[in-house]
Design a protein around this motif. Structure first.
Motif: not given
Ligand code: C2E
Ligand code: MG
Ligand code: MG
Ligand code: MG
Length: 276
Positions: A34-45
């Motif tokens: 996931a880290i390598r292949d861009g499966q993470l994303l950021l949400y903002y609050q």
């Protein structure tokens, strides 16, 4: 019989436990990908001032898992911390967050926004943590003075001198520090006096029943007073109702974050004004 089977045979190993170990190993492998292949994303609050302005946001990581959909950090941050994957994960969050912060700095109606980023104890303890942050600010062009790092009290279980040295080094560049989940951890008041903090963040567990549990109300009021007396700003997390916000406001709380103002979401959905 047991002896003949040899030392390394897990004869009495519980199958349920074995399944759990296998599941964790699979998840660790998945997270690495996931880290390598861009499966993470950021949400903002949104973080909202007492005057009702959106003054900043907290970045909250999500994992878009190919099979399981959007996975929340409570389900993978602990594993990331145990396995050390928190180091590449944390650097990704820092880089992506700073990229967003640089983008806001160039956008007229968002120029003033600050960004709060969660930093794990293990990540902060890396010898080159200060360089990682400064390099990331430099390469993304994000303004250091609008970056805020959220630390937790668990950090204070280790070398406090080293913690302070790093904080001071980053603060010299304008980076701010907030103590997250305040009141739930191990910190003693003597640490609080020594740490060069900018902000205390009241844990949501004290906010939840603020209006019905007088002990929670007392704790929240005391944290606000403590912060003020130490010259720190105080923000409350988990603010879900206007009544909770009004109660915290009566204590002198400086800022609020919670579903009242919006759930964590994509950067484009961050409100520019508080509606309530
Ligand atoms: P946290 O830093 O204390 O973040 C606040 C959590 O409360 C977030 O959960 C947020 O979605 C949730 N929350 C916000 N407003 C409300 C509300 O009004 N009511 C309720 N009930 N909850 C609210 P989330 O996003 O699931 O994150 C959980 C924790 O995971 C965070 O707690 C933080 O400790 C950790 N985390 C998230 N992102 C990162 C990251 O990038 N790095 C590290 N190291 N930890 C992270
Ligand atoms: Mg936080
Ligand atoms: Mg928090
Ligand atoms: Mg919390």
């Amino acid at each position: 019989q047991a002896k003949a089977a040899g030392r390394n045979t897990l004869r009495f190993f519980d199958p349920a436990m074995q399944a759990l170990v296998a599941q964790r190993a699979a998840m660790e492998a998945d997270l690495r990908v996931a880290i390598r292949d861009g499966q993470l994303l950021l949400y903002y609050q949104a973080q909202v001032s007492a005057a009702g302005q959106v003054v900043g946001a907290e970045a909250l990581v999500r994992w878009r898992h190919p099979q399981q959909g959007l996975v929340s950090p409570a389900d993978f941050i602990p594993l990331a911390e145990e396995t050390g994957l928190i180091l590449p994960l944390g650097l990704w969050v820092l880089t992506e967050g700073c990229r967003q912060l640089a983008d806001w700095a160039r956008t007229p109606e968002r120029t003033h926004l600050t960004l709060a980023i969660n930093v794990s104890a293990r990540q902060y303890r890396q010898p080159d943590f200060v360089e990682q942050v400064l390099n990331t600010l430099a390469t993304t062009g994000a303004p250091a003075s609008r970056l805020k790092l959220e630390l937790t009290e668990s950090l204070l279980l280790h070398d406090v001198e080293d913690i302070i040295t790093k904080m001071t080094a980053l603060q010299a560049h304008g980076v701010g520090f907030s103590l997250d989940d305040f009141g739930t951890g191990y910190s003693s008041l003597s640490y609080l006096k020594r740490l060069p903090l900018d902000q205390l963040k009241i844990d949501q567990s004290f906010v939840r029943d603020l209006l019905v549990d007088s002990n929670d109300a007392t704790i929240a009021r005391t944290i606000v007073a403590l912060g003020k007396n130490l010259g720190l700003s105080v923000i409350a997390e988990g603010v879900e109702t206007a009544a909770q916000r009004d109660c915290l406001a009566s204590y002198g709380c400086d800022a609020y974050q919670g579903y009242l103002y919006g759930r964590p979401g994509p950067a484009a959905e961050l409100p520019t004004h508080a509606e309530v």
